[in-house]
Design a protein around this motif. Structure first.
Motif, PDB file in Angstrom:
ATOM      1  N   ILE A  73       0.839  -1.202   0.000  1.00 42.69           N
ATOM      2  CA  ILE A  73       0.000   0.000   0.000  1.00 42.69           C
ATOM      3  C   ILE A  73       0.875   1.254   0.000  1.00 42.69           C
ATOM      4  O   ILE A  73       0.610   2.211  -0.728  1.00 42.69           O
ATOM      5  CB  ILE A  73      -0.960  -0.016   1.211  1.00 42.69           C
ATOM      6  N   GLY A  74       1.944   1.227   0.790  1.00 43.58           N
ATOM      7  CA  GLY A  74       2.863   2.363   0.828  1.00 43.58           C
ATOM      8  C   GLY A  74       3.510   2.625  -0.523  1.00 43.58           C
ATOM      9  O   GLY A  74       3.615   3.774  -0.959  1.00 43.58           O
ATOM     10  N   ILE A  75       3.933   1.565  -1.193  1.00 41.35           N
ATOM     11  CA  ILE A  75       4.527   1.716  -2.521  1.00 41.35           C
ATOM     12  C   ILE A  75       3.528   2.350  -3.478  1.00 41.35           C
ATOM     13  O   ILE A  75       3.869   3.243  -4.254  1.00 41.35           O
ATOM     14  CB  ILE A  75       5.013   0.355  -3.054  1.00 41.35           C
ATOM     15  N   ALA A  76       2.286   1.885  -3.413  1.00 42.63           N
ATOM     16  CA  ALA A  76       1.256   2.425  -4.314  1.00 42.63           C
ATOM     17  C   ALA A  76       1.049   3.914  -4.078  1.00 42.63           C
ATOM     18  O   ALA A  76       0.993   4.704  -5.037  1.00 42.63           O
ATOM     19  CB  ALA A  76      -0.057   1.665  -4.118  1.00 42.63           C
ATOM     20  N   TYR A  77       0.948   4.310  -2.813  1.00 48.23           N
ATOM     21  CA  TYR A  77       0.727   5.727  -2.505  1.00 48.23           C
ATOM     22  C   TYR A  77       1.929   6.581  -2.903  1.00 48.23           C
ATOM     23  O   TYR A  77       1.770   7.661  -3.474  1.00 48.23           O
ATOM     24  CB  TYR A  77       0.422   5.927  -1.023  1.00 48.23           C
ATOM     25  N   ILE A  78       3.119   6.108  -2.596  1.00 51.28           N
ATOM     26  CA  ILE A  78       4.318   6.895  -2.905  1.00 51.28           C
ATOM     27  C   ILE A  78       4.516   7.013  -4.409  1.00 51.28           C
ATOM     28  O   ILE A  78       4.849   8.095  -4.921  1.00 51.28           O
ATOM     29  CB  ILE A  78       5.552   6.291  -2.212  1.00 51.28           C
ATOM     30  N   ALA A  79       4.291   5.922  -5.144  1.00 49.73           N
ATOM     31  CA  ALA A  79       4.421   5.976  -6.606  1.00 49.73           C
ATOM     32  C   ALA A  79       3.405   6.944  -7.196  1.00 49.73           C
ATOM     33  O   ALA A  79       3.735   7.742  -8.084  1.00 49.73           O
ATOM     34  CB  ALA A  79       4.251   4.578  -7.205  1.00 49.73           C
ATOM     35  N   ILE A  85       3.397  14.581  -8.937  1.00 58.49           N
ATOM     36  CA  ILE A  85       4.310  15.729  -8.919  1.00 58.49           C
ATOM     37  C   ILE A  85       4.961  15.905 -10.292  1.00 58.49           C
ATOM     38  O   ILE A  85       5.058  17.019 -10.814  1.00 58.49           O
ATOM     39  CB  ILE A  85       5.375  15.570  -7.814  1.00 58.49           C
ATOM     40  N   VAL A  86       5.385  14.792 -10.882  1.00 58.44           N
ATOM     41  CA  VAL A  86       6.008  14.867 -12.203  1.00 58.44           C
ATOM     42  C   VAL A  86       4.982  15.324 -13.249  1.00 58.44           C
ATOM     43  O   VAL A  86       5.306  16.095 -14.152  1.00 58.44           O
ATOM     44  CB  VAL A  86       6.642  13.508 -12.569  1.00 58.44           C
ATOM     45  N   ARG A  87       3.734  14.874 -13.120  1.00 62.64           N
ATOM     46  CA  ARG A  87       2.674  15.325 -14.036  1.00 62.64           C
ATOM     47  C   ARG A  87       2.466  16.836 -13.901  1.00 62.64           C
ATOM     48  O   ARG A  87       2.205  17.513 -14.900  1.00 62.64           O
ATOM     49  CB  ARG A  87       1.365  14.604 -13.724  1.00 62.64           C
ATOM     50  N   GLU A  92       4.430  13.814 -18.566  1.00 64.58           N
ATOM     51  CA  GLU A  92       3.562  12.639 -18.493  1.00 64.58           C
ATOM     52  C   GLU A  92       4.333  11.347 -18.723  1.00 64.58           C
ATOM     53  O   GLU A  92       4.050  10.331 -18.080  1.00 64.58           O
ATOM     54  CB  GLU A  92       2.434  12.772 -19.523  1.00 64.58           C
ATOM     55  N   SER A  93       5.298  11.339 -19.628  1.00 68.92           N
ATOM     56  CA  SER A  93       6.026  10.099 -19.934  1.00 68.92           C
ATOM     57  C   SER A  93       6.812   9.604 -18.722  1.00 68.92           C
ATOM     58  O   SER A  93       6.844   8.400 -18.450  1.00 68.92           O
ATOM     59  CB  SER A  93       6.948  10.293 -21.130  1.00 68.92           C
ATOM     60  N   ILE A  94       7.440  10.509 -17.990  1.00 67.70           N
ATOM     61  CA  ILE A  94       8.183  10.102 -16.796  1.00 67.70           C
ATOM     62  C   ILE A  94       7.211   9.668 -15.697  1.00 67.70           C
ATOM     63  O   ILE A  94       7.470   8.698 -14.985  1.00 67.70           O
ATOM     64  CB  ILE A  94       9.119  11.230 -16.312  1.00 67.70           C
ATOM     65  N   ALA A  95       6.085  10.357 -15.579  1.00 72.55           N
ATOM     66  CA  ALA A  95       5.077   9.967 -14.588  1.00 72.55           C
ATOM     67  C   ALA A  95       4.598   8.544 -14.842  1.00 72.55           C
ATOM     68  O   ALA A  95       4.439   7.755 -13.903  1.00 72.55           O
ATOM     69  CB  ALA A  95       3.907  10.945 -14.617  1.00 72.55           C
ATOM     70  N   ALA A 101       7.081   1.483 -12.534  1.00 70.16           N
ATOM     71  CA  ALA A 101       8.039   0.970 -11.549  1.00 70.16           C
ATOM     72  C   ALA A 101       7.331   0.599 -10.249  1.00 70.16           C
ATOM     73  O   ALA A 101       7.632  -0.433  -9.639  1.00 70.16           O
ATOM     74  CB  ALA A 101       9.135   2.011 -11.288  1.00 70.16           C
ATOM     75  N   GLY A 102       6.370   1.425  -9.830  1.00 65.94           N
ATOM     76  CA  GLY A 102       5.601   1.110  -8.628  1.00 65.94           C
ATOM     77  C   GLY A 102       4.857  -0.201  -8.773  1.00 65.94           C
ATOM     78  O   GLY A 102       4.827  -1.019  -7.835  1.00 65.94           O
ATOM     79  N   LYS A 103       4.280  -0.444  -9.935  1.00 66.20           N
ATOM     80  CA  LYS A 103       3.558  -1.697 -10.168  1.00 66.20           C
ATOM     81  C   LYS A 103       4.500  -2.899 -10.125  1.00 66.20           C
ATOM     82  O   LYS A 103       4.144  -3.954  -9.589  1.00 66.20           O
ATOM     83  CB  LYS A 103       2.828  -1.639 -11.518  1.00 66.20           C
TER      84      LYS A 103
END
Length: 129
Positions: A73-79, A85-87, A92-95, A101-103
């Motif tokens: 859950i923490g990984i999902a929220y942080i990702a 933030i990047v969006r 968008e491509s980096i986001a 990576a989070g998945k």
């Protein structure tokens, strides 16, 4: 919640005002506002984790499984937070790569739990199958 909404609205107005002259400052203000809100709500999650730990111990679920689920859950929220933030910076491509990576990290963390579930199901099947 009203405090968070108020902070968000104030930051939004400030960002809209300074975006034309100083886009970098507008982005930094958006990022810091998001980080502040993130850190504010992280403190509230501790109570939820305590309740979940109590429920897990009462039900006899090994703590390693709960810890793994909480990490997922923490990984999902942080990702998601990082991708947003990047969006905000318009990338968008980096986001999308951050979300990917989070998945992958979530999948890696879930493998031991999936393994236990499969072993349990196999153990429930009749021996001759």
């Amino acid at each position: 919640m009203i405090q968070i909404i108020g902070l968000g609205l104030i930051a939004t107005v400030l960002i809209l005002v300074i975006r034309e002259q100083k886009p970098m400052f507008a982005f930094l203000l958006a990022a810091f506002t998001g980080l502040f809100i993130f850190l504010y709500v992280i403190g509230k999650i501790e109570a939820v984790i305590t309740v979940l730990e109590d429920l897990a111990s009462k039900s006899g679920i090994p703590s390693i499984y709960l810890k793994t689920v909480l990490k997922i859950i923490g990984i999902a929220y942080i990702a998601e937070f990082g991708a947003q933030i990047v969006r905000d910076a318009g990338l968008e491509s980096i986001a999308s790569k951050i979300e990917f990576a989070g998945k992958i990290f979530i999948l890696v963390m879930a493998v031991p739990i999936i393994n236990v579930i499969v072993e349990t199901v196999i153990g429930l099947l009749p021996a001759g199958s």
